[in-house]
Design an enzyme around this catalytic site. Sequence first.
Site, short mmCIF file in Angstrom:
data_model
loop_
_atom_site.label_atom_id
_atom_site.label_comp_id
_atom_site.label_asym_id
_atom_site.label_seq_id
_atom_site.Cartn_x
_atom_site.Cartn_y
_atom_site.Cartn_z
N ASN A 136 -7.80 3.83 9.08
CA ASN A 136 -7.19 2.69 9.75
C ASN A 136 -7.29 2.78 11.27
O ASN A 136 -7.27 1.76 11.96
CB ASN A 136 -5.72 2.57 9.33
CG ASN A 136 -4.98 3.89 9.35
OD1 ASN A 136 -5.38 4.83 8.67
ND2 ASN A 136 -3.94 3.97 10.14
N GLY A 152 0.81 -1.21 0.00
CA GLY A 152 0.00 0.00 0.00
C GLY A 152 0.85 1.27 0.00
O GLY A 152 0.52 2.25 -0.67
N SER A 179 -3.81 -3.33 -0.63
CA SER A 179 -2.70 -4.06 -0.02
C SER A 179 -3.19 -5.44 0.39
O SER A 179 -4.31 -5.59 0.87
CB SER A 179 -2.19 -3.28 1.21
OG SER A 179 -1.18 -4.01 1.85
N ALA A 180 -2.31 -6.46 0.20
CA ALA A 180 -2.74 -7.85 0.42
C ALA A 180 -2.78 -8.25 1.89
O ALA A 180 -3.60 -9.07 2.30
CB ALA A 180 -1.81 -8.79 -0.33
N THR A 189 11.65 -7.50 -11.58
CA THR A 189 11.03 -8.82 -11.71
C THR A 189 9.95 -8.97 -10.64
O THR A 189 10.17 -8.67 -9.48
CB THR A 189 12.10 -9.92 -11.55
OG1 THR A 189 13.09 -9.71 -12.56
CG2 THR A 189 11.50 -11.31 -11.69
N CYS A 193 1.69 1.78 12.47
CA CYS A 193 2.87 2.38 11.84
C CYS A 193 3.42 3.50 12.72
O CYS A 193 4.57 3.84 12.64
CB CYS A 193 2.50 2.93 10.46
SG CYS A 193 1.64 1.74 9.45
C1 LIG Z 1 -4.90 3.13 5.24
C2 LIG Z 1 -3.55 2.50 4.97
N1 LIG Z 1 -2.88 2.86 3.88
C3 LIG Z 1 -1.69 2.34 3.59
C4 LIG Z 1 -1.10 1.41 4.42
C5 LIG Z 1 0.25 0.86 4.05
O1 LIG Z 1 0.12 -0.40 3.43
P1 LIG Z 1 1.37 -1.40 3.38
O2 LIG Z 1 1.58 -1.88 4.78
O3 LIG Z 1 0.93 -2.49 2.44
O4 LIG Z 1 2.52 -0.63 2.85
C6 LIG Z 1 -1.76 1.01 5.57
C7 LIG Z 1 -1.12 0.07 6.51
O5 LIG Z 1 -1.30 0.14 7.71
C8 LIG Z 1 -3.03 1.57 5.85
O6 LIG Z 1 -3.72 1.23 6.95
#
Ligand SMILES: Cc1ncc(COP(=O)(O)O)c(C=O)c1O
Length: 380
Positions: free
Chosen positions: A147, A69, A195-196, A233, A320
Amino acid sequence: MIYLDHNATTPLDERVLEAMLPYLASAHGNPSSLYRAGRIARDAMEMAREQVAALVGASPAQVIFTSGGTEANNLALKGLAWSLPRGRICVGATEHPAVLEPARFLAQQGWKMDCLAVDESGRISEEALSAAFLDPPRIASVMLANNETGVIHDLGRIVGRLREHGTFIHCDAVQGIGKLAVDFAALGVHLMTLSAHKIYGPKGIGALVLDPATPMVPLIHGGGQERGLRGGTENVAAIVGFGKAAELAASELFQRREHLLRLRLRLERGLAGLPGVTVFARAAERLPNTVLFALAGYDGEALVMLLDRKGFAVSSGSACASGAAEPSHVLLAMGIDAGVAQGAVRVSLGRDNGEAEVDRLLEALREIVGDRRPCTQPVA
Ligand SMILES: Cc1ncc(COP(=O)(O)O)c(C=O)c1O
């Protein structure tokens, strides 16, 4: 451990692992190779592209795989900005740092960055939208669901108005997919981030869904992979895992959503019985799995550690951002007092949680605040 931090990441679904394993072992071809082993890898990747596209109502040609993401958000904002004349970029005040930071970076390069203010429930305010149109932005980025609070933005209203002004609109849908029905075409945004690892897929893989009419330059130049927009790749096994996770998320969406909502409501009912509880963004439409709350007199990080000792994994706001003692920018943007915001704890439920686990969490919180009322006989 009772894992209640699914907005940070989800465990890998066993069916996803099974789908990935051949591409980590025998099926090791490079998807760019012309011979059979390469074609096998390429076919697997293209099937995954179809599965990811289907989850969000996009066409496979619109899906660009990225490392997650964060990269997709960076590609969306920088890749778009670098193909346009400098102008104004507006992002929601409660966006993830993976949107806020690239926008700040663009501001250092001569773009004018503004945040769209939110109301006390965390929704983009009508006044902020109206003010934005006085000088229509070239780029806007508004997340589908937050989030930390789980607040779902009314993208229909926001996108409709922005499109009238020719603004390119990006939507970070990382927290929405797998929990809400998401339709890229119906939403009318130009770019969407996925995001997976938030949908029981592997970490380190995501996608940018891109309307073909959207100008874009790559951040990573290389061998021309991903339509020249993301050289390197491809991580075939992770892409295959993302595809499988997307397929499962689509087919199980309804059951997952109902189950999560039942658990969330049970948790919120229990929390309401605790002294000094605030549930943030309570009045807003929220993700079925997310509850952000504070207990008066408790610091969020301290509460996370107390719960950790009792065997629960929860987060103090955004994963994060944990480690940083700053109160959540999301709550501050909602006008919450910094002292109250410092107490925020996020519970994000998952598919495999059950009612008994919610009850055990509530019991643990009661023990922590020394309020054992529900467990004792009423005093005559
Ligand atoms: C709203 C949001 N965007 C982006 C991300 C980042 O995604 P990734 O962990 O795949 O880099 C997160 C991850 O916590 C998220 O909650």
